[in-house]
Motif scaffolding. Structure first.
Motif, PDB file in Angstrom:
ATOM      1  N   LYS A  62      35.718  41.929  34.437  1.00 58.61           N
ATOM      2  CA  LYS A  62      36.872  42.336  33.189  1.00 58.61           C
ATOM      3  C   LYS A  62      36.498  44.021  33.141  1.00 58.61           C
ATOM      4  O   LYS A  62      35.727  44.454  33.081  1.00 58.61           O
ATOM      5  N   LEU A  63      37.764  44.767  33.259  1.00 58.13           N
ATOM      6  CA  LEU A  63      37.599  46.008  32.745  1.00 58.13           C
ATOM      7  C   LEU A  63      38.405  46.034  31.312  1.00 58.13           C
ATOM      8  O   LEU A  63      39.392  45.735  31.211  1.00 58.13           O
ATOM      9  N   VAL A  64      37.789  46.810  30.409  1.00 50.41           N
ATOM     10  CA  VAL A  64      38.249  47.123  29.183  1.00 50.41           C
ATOM     11  C   VAL A  64      38.367  48.524  28.911  1.00 50.41           C
ATOM     12  O   VAL A  64      37.591  49.342  29.027  1.00 50.41           O
ATOM     13  N   TYR A  65      39.707  48.662  28.824  1.00 48.25           N
ATOM     14  CA  TYR A  65      40.251  50.290  28.549  1.00 48.25           C
ATOM     15  C   TYR A  65      40.549  50.604  27.153  1.00 48.25           C
ATOM     16  O   TYR A  65      41.610  49.618  26.540  1.00 48.25           O
ATOM     17  N   THR A  68      42.434  46.178  41.303  1.00 45.57           N
ATOM     18  CA  THR A  68      40.821  45.997  41.225  1.00 45.57           C
ATOM     19  C   THR A  68      40.304  44.635  41.354  1.00 45.57           C
ATOM     20  O   THR A  68      39.018  44.532  41.454  1.00 45.57           O
ATOM     21  N   GLY A  69      41.063  43.489  41.340  1.00 48.36           N
ATOM     22  CA  GLY A  69      40.561  42.115  41.372  1.00 48.36           C
ATOM     23  C   GLY A  69      39.625  41.957  40.100  1.00 48.36           C
ATOM     24  O   GLY A  69      39.022  40.844  40.134  1.00 48.36           O
ATOM     25  N   LYS A  70      39.971  42.684  38.889  1.00 47.91           N
ATOM     26  CA  LYS A  70      39.364  42.258  37.698  1.00 47.91           C
ATOM     27  C   LYS A  70      40.388  42.152  36.638  1.00 47.91           C
ATOM     28  O   LYS A  70      41.545  42.570  36.729  1.00 47.91           O
ATOM     29  N   ASN A  71      39.874  41.236  35.763  1.00 48.85           N
ATOM     30  CA  ASN A  71      40.892  41.182  34.361  1.00 48.85           C
ATOM     31  C   ASN A  71      40.819  42.496  33.562  1.00 48.85           C
ATOM     32  O   ASN A  71      39.824  43.092  33.745  1.00 48.85           O
ATOM     33  N   ILE A  72      42.043  42.675  32.958  1.00 48.18           N
ATOM     34  CA  ILE A  72      42.093  43.930  32.475  1.00 48.18           C
ATOM     35  C   ILE A  72      42.410  43.650  30.996  1.00 48.18           C
ATOM     36  O   ILE A  72      43.457  42.758  30.553  1.00 48.18           O
TER      37      ILE A  72
END
Length: 142
Positions: A35-38, A63-67
């Motif tokens: 996961k990416l947390v912005y 990115t292949g990641k949850n956002i």
């Protein structure tokens, strides 16, 4: 004193990609396992997510990641509410417990398990992102 924020080369690339796709300003980006947390400027949350989540979907594909997008707030209670936004937060109580500041978040009972995550993973990520911006060292979900 909130935790120091240090960006890696990968994190800087993720920030650059996010800002190019969303046309919003990133204050913080935390790269976790899947996961990416912005954290975006106050008032830019909806713009960052895009119509029907289009920006989040595009970023997940790239990115292949949850956002997760969190709107920044100077107010610690509001910031914690924003971090738990997808779990239907109802209230946040902040209290001193000896030498640490603790936040208790009351979420939609049907989403409590997801807010905590498998082995507490989502709760750990939430605590880390909150601690990077406010003097809150521990969080529990009620």
């Amino acid at each position: 004193m909130p935790a120091d924020i240090v960006f890696t080369e990968d994190t800087l690339r993720y920030i650059s990609l996010f800002e190019a796709v969303t046309k919003t300003s990133v204050i913080d980006c935390m790269d976790t396992e899947n996961k990416l947390v912005y954290v975006v400027e106050k008032g830019q949350g909806h713009t960052a997510v895009g119509k029907k989540g289009e920006h989040v979907i595009k970023l997940k594909e790239k990115t292949g990641k949850n956002i997760q997008v969190v709107e920044y707030s100077d107010d610690p209670v509001q910031f914690v509410m924003n971090v738990f936004h997808i779990y239907g937060p109802q209230k946040v109580e902040i209290e001193q417990r000896e030498n640490i500041t603790h936040a208790t978040v009351t979420v939609d009972p049907k989403l409590k398990g997801r807010a905590i995550g498998k082995a507490g993973k989502n709760l750990r990520i939430a605590r880390n992102i909150v601690n990077r911006h406010h003097e809150i060292q521990s969080i529990s979900v009620d």
